[in-house]
Design a protein around this motif. Structure first.
Motif, short mmCIF file in Angstrom:
data_model
loop_
_atom_site.label_atom_id
_atom_site.label_comp_id
_atom_site.label_asym_id
_atom_site.label_seq_id
_atom_site.Cartn_x
_atom_site.Cartn_y
_atom_site.Cartn_z
N ASN A 166 10.77 -12.46 13.63
CA ASN A 166 10.28 -11.09 13.82
C ASN A 166 10.86 -10.50 15.09
OD1 ASN A 166 8.46 -11.27 11.58
ND2 ASN A 166 7.07 -12.45 12.87
N LYS A 167 11.18 -9.23 15.03
CA LYS A 167 11.61 -8.49 16.20
C LYS A 167 10.62 -7.37 16.46
CE LYS A 167 15.27 -5.58 18.09
NZ LYS A 167 16.57 -4.89 17.82
N SER A 168 10.06 -7.33 17.68
CA SER A 168 9.09 -6.31 18.02
C SER A 168 9.77 -4.96 18.20
CB SER A 168 8.35 -6.68 19.31
OG SER A 168 7.58 -7.83 19.12
N GLU A 169 9.07 -3.91 17.76
CA GLU A 169 9.59 -2.56 17.89
C GLU A 169 8.47 -1.61 18.28
OE1 GLU A 169 13.23 -1.89 14.94
OE2 GLU A 169 11.32 -2.03 13.90
N ARG A 170 8.81 -0.62 19.09
CA ARG A 170 7.83 0.42 19.39
C ARG A 170 7.49 1.18 18.12
NH1 ARG A 170 11.35 0.63 24.03
NH2 ARG A 170 12.74 1.99 22.84
N ALA A 171 6.22 1.59 18.00
CA ALA A 171 5.80 2.26 16.77
C ALA A 171 4.73 3.30 17.08
CB ALA A 171 5.25 1.25 15.77
N ILE A 172 4.68 4.31 16.21
CA ILE A 172 3.68 5.37 16.30
C ILE A 172 2.81 5.30 15.05
CG2 ILE A 172 3.27 7.83 16.63
CD1 ILE A 172 4.90 6.44 18.87
N PHE A 173 1.47 5.28 15.25
CA PHE A 173 0.53 5.12 14.14
C PHE A 173 -0.39 6.34 14.04
CE2 PHE A 173 1.41 0.91 15.92
CZ PHE A 173 1.90 0.24 14.81
N PHE A 174 -0.94 6.51 12.86
CA PHE A 174 -1.92 7.58 12.63
C PHE A 174 -3.10 7.00 11.87
CE2 PHE A 174 -3.42 10.77 9.44
CZ PHE A 174 -4.16 11.56 10.32
N THR A 175 -4.32 7.31 12.37
CA THR A 175 -5.54 6.91 11.68
C THR A 175 -6.29 8.18 11.26
OG1 THR A 175 -5.71 4.92 13.04
CG2 THR A 175 -7.68 5.60 11.83
N ARG A 176 -6.50 8.32 10.00
CA ARG A 176 -7.17 9.51 9.45
C ARG A 176 -8.68 9.33 9.56
NH1 ARG A 176 -5.49 12.10 3.68
NH2 ARG A 176 -6.84 13.95 3.73
N HIS A 177 -9.34 10.30 10.24
CA HIS A 177 -10.80 10.19 10.32
C HIS A 177 -11.43 10.71 9.04
CE1 HIS A 177 -11.54 14.45 10.86
NE2 HIS A 177 -10.79 14.53 11.96
N ARG A 178 -12.72 10.45 8.91
CA ARG A 178 -13.42 10.87 7.71
C ARG A 178 -13.41 12.40 7.59
NH1 ARG A 178 -18.80 7.05 8.13
NH2 ARG A 178 -17.89 5.18 7.22
N ASN A 179 -13.25 12.85 6.37
CA ASN A 179 -13.32 14.27 6.06
C ASN A 179 -12.18 15.09 6.65
OD1 ASN A 179 -15.87 13.69 4.83
ND2 ASN A 179 -16.86 13.91 6.85
N MET A 180 -11.14 14.43 7.14
CA MET A 180 -10.01 15.17 7.70
C MET A 180 -9.25 15.87 6.58
SD MET A 180 -6.84 13.83 10.11
CE MET A 180 -7.77 13.79 11.65
#
Length: 730
Positions: free
Chosen positions: A82-96
């Motif tokens: 495995n090679k680590s990489e910077r990443a951007i995540f999104f978590t959708r809140h309820r009712n969004m």
């Protein structure tokens, strides 16, 4: 004067105690009063708020930051890491809502630049319908008028826009910023509530990462972290066999979605899609981090707490020796190129002089499969497949060793002899006359070494010279028949024919080897009912089809004395440790599938015959073992069997050439099988057997420190006179 009465010391102490007790009671009373007021406040004033928090708290398993287990060879060399990489995540809140997600995407686009290659036409159209609706009205004036007059609905207009608005128009309409927003939005919109998705998991720049981190409070649902991707230190070596995993964007592959969901996976989980990654998904996958989210009444995340840390997947150690694998890949490429070039040169010379009768098609000589394994435990040490594609380039064909089958020819004859022993129609050392066979229906059979004479040979010599007749007569005995010239073949063989096929199956021919890979092909085994001609062809390897992996298990069973051991690639499961080999959690030991029953006398005859195939020239009869040319100079000695099977490709007669063996012959620690499918049909056969010799030499070099020797040199000037004469004599 009146005397003042003094209090006793006991009275003073009592008065002091009483005062202190009253003070303590007062303090306790006040404390309880405060507690009651506070509880009342919490229940009455803030009760709804806390009740909401409790009801909106949810435990969720997420898959970010949980690297997959790595894959190693038998000696601890990392094959998949495995090679680590910077990443951007999104978590959708309820009712969004989708509109809220679009707003976040627009904000994020100021920080993040995306790859726009995967944007679909529909994604662009949806964006244009929301942001550039007035422009679309101008582009579609007829529909705009109908919409204005109320003759069509907004949905009808949108459907017509999907039909009319083209990529070219949108490329002119949409700006680069629009495309970037769409790229971000399409990654975010697929998120399910409270399950993070990766927006960008590779090529995130340091500047993008830092700037987003600084402004996370303004980017609802956005988080930063580290993701990973697979790397292959040995390049393309065994790349197909390792298999693939789904990307962060892909999640569960469509074709495997229901399967993985039934095991409790989420749609955005990254999973093994093929071969070892799929086969050992339960080992390689990590344990996802468990997070408790708390949301407010609107469904927005107001707090998150890690309640269980994620854990990397366990590491898989293979039976493969990567050094041997790479050396044999190089060797296989050399022999395939040289054999192919030899065919080209032979055809060019034949076309020039017209002095041979054989139809040589160099383009058919395009594939070779090789398996090397430990005959005593089922370990696959190397599996090599090479194929010349339509562009003339050599590509890996490793999966062909177990997923493609061919008619093998005489390599199966050990199993035929053994089946004769087991059914008491053949005795060790028994002599049978090798002679041309003729049957009443016109079928004629003979051995390659003997087209017209009558020779009395035993089972040992029958293996050495690869007697077809010895095997056919044995097969007839299994039907309760003794050969007689011009005899009719039986019309119904359904009762006894399966004695032979079952005899082949017990060695692993025509059945699963048990290899721990999906999509193994067990071969073609047509019914044996009313065609005795097919039955006698089965006895000499001219009917059923087998893979190189099956042939390897078969010769391993012979080499180890009769134990058919499950073929496997997994050697150990270890706990992941980035700094050293981890704790062994499981070892894959030899699993005996069945035992081939043979007496010591029977084994000795077979071993002697296989030794003779590679090592013996009988000067009294001037007969050679069929592998003598290539193998007799090996030290230490090896033993094995050769095979040639007649086949057709595009209507042209061709030969499948097979070679199986083990070494050293008296104490084997390696067994091998080689299949050269659809080589030109010539006499003598193309010299494919030298590859087997070079395989053994390379093994001796790596395992025993034997002197390094060069590969066989293919020489048209030596070979062409022999095919011109149609004989093995120079």
């Amino acid at each position: 004067m009146r005397r003042v009465k003094k209090k006793s010391s006991e009275a003073i102490k009592y008065q002091l105690f009483k005062s202190r007790a009253n003070t303590l009671i007062f303090i306790v009373f006040i404390s309880f009063l405060i507690l009651i007021v506070r509880l009342g406040y919490l229940q009455v004033v803030q009760g709804d708020s806390y009740h909401e928090r409790v009801e909106n708290a949810q435990y969720v398993k997420i898959n970010q930051n949980v690297p997959r287990g790595e894959i190693y060879d038998r000696n601890g060399n990392v094959l998949v890491q495995n090679k680590s990489e910077r990443a951007i995540f999104f978590t959708r809140h309820r009712n969004m809502s989708n509109g809220e997600i679009m707003e976040i995407a627009e904000k994020l686009s100021e920080y993040l630049k995306m790859d726009d290659e995967k944007i679909s036409l529909r994604d662009k159209q949806d964006y244009a319908l929301n942001k550039y609706f007035d422009d679309l009205l101008k582009e579609m004036p007829n529909e705009a008028k109908l919409l204005e007059d109320g003759n069509i609905s907004k949905n009808d207009f949108n459907e017509e826009a999907y039909n009319q608005i083209s990529d070219d128009y949108l490329d002119d309409l949409l700006t680069k910023d629009d495309i970037n927003i769409i790229s971000i939005y399409t990654k975010m919109i697929v998120a399910s509530e409270l399950n993070p998705v990766t927006i960008k998991g590779s090529d995130v720049t340091e500047k993008e990462f830092a700037s987003i981190n600084e402004d996370l409070d303004d980017l609802e649902g956005i988080t930063t972290g580290m993701d990973w991707k697979r790397e292959y230190p040995y390049g393309s070596t065994l790349r197909t066999i390792f298999g693939d995993i789904s990307s962060p964007e892909e999640g569960l592959p469509k074709e495997l979605s229901e399967y993985y969901k039934s095991l409790g996976y989420s749609q955005n989980d990254r999973v093994g899609k093929s071969y070892l990654e799929f086969q050992y998904e339960d080992i390689l996958r990590g344990e996802k981090e468990e997070v408790k989210y708390s949301t407010d009444r609107a469904g927005r995340i107001i707090n998150q707490e890690v309640v269980k840390e994620g854990k990397p997947g366990n590491d898989l150690y293979l039976t493969i020796d990567i050094e041997l694998q790479q050396e044999l890949e190089e060797l296989a490429e050399y022999h395939l190129k040289e054999m192919h070039n030899l065919a080209i040169q032979a055809k060019e010379r034949a076309d020039t002089y017209g002095d041979i009768e054989w139809d040589i098609r160099p383009e058919f000589l395009d594939t070779v499969n090789l398996v090397v394994q430990d005959p005593y435990n089922g370990d696959v040490l190397a599996m090599v497949g090479k194929h010349i594609n339509e562009d003339g380039e050599i590509e890996d064909f490793d999966y062909g060793t177990f997923a493609v089958t061919y008619v093998p020819g005489s390599s199966v004859k050990v199993a035929t002899v053994t089946t004769g022993y087991q059914n008491d129609v053949l005795s060790p050392g028994e002599f049978i006359v090798d002679e041309p066979l003729q049957f009443a229906d016109g079928t004629n059979k003979s051995s390659f070494f003997n087209r017209k004479n009558h020779y009395n040979i035993d089972d040992q010599e029958a293996l050495m010279v690869s007697s077809n007749v010895y095997m056919i007569k044995t097969a007839l005995r299994l039907l309760g028949l003794e050969y007689q010239n011009n005899m009719p073949l039986p019309s119904d063989i359904s009762q006894d024919a399966y004695k032979l096929r079952n005899g082949l199956n017990q060695f692993g021919l025509g059945v699963s080897t048990g290899i721990d890979l999906p999509n193994e092909d067990t071969g073609i085994s047509p019914p044996l009912t009313n065609n005795a001609g097919n039955y006698i062809d089965l006895a000499i390897g001219q009917y059923d089809t087998y893979s190189a992996m099956q042939l390897s298990q078969y010769i391993s069973t012979v080499a180890n004395g009769g134990s058919r051991i499950e073929t496997h690639l997994a050697k150990e499961i270890r706990e992941h440790n980035p700094n050293a080999p981890g704790k062994v959690l499981r070892t894959f030991n030899a699993n005996v599938l069945n035992t081939v029953m043979m007496s010591e006398a029977e084994k000795n005859q077979i071993y002697a015959g296989l030794y003779d195939v590679f090592n013996t020239h009988d000067e009294s009869t001037n007969r050679y073992g069929t592998g003598w040319d290539a193998y007799h100079k090996l030290e230490p000695k090896a033993a094995g069997k050769t095979g040639t099977a007649e086949a057709f490709r595009e209507g042209v007669p061709v030969l499948n050439q097979t070679y199986i063996g083990y070494a050293p012959y008296d104490n084997p620690d390696m067994a091998f099988s080689i299949i050269w499918p659809t080589t030109p049909m010539t006499i003598p056969f193309f010299p494919a057997q030298y590859m087997g010799r070079d395989v053994i030499q390379k093994y001796y070099e790596l395992e025993y420190g034997a002197p390094k020797k060069g590969y066989h040199k293919y020489d048209l000037n030596e070979f062409y006179p022999r095919i011109k004469a149609g004989t093995y004599d120079s």
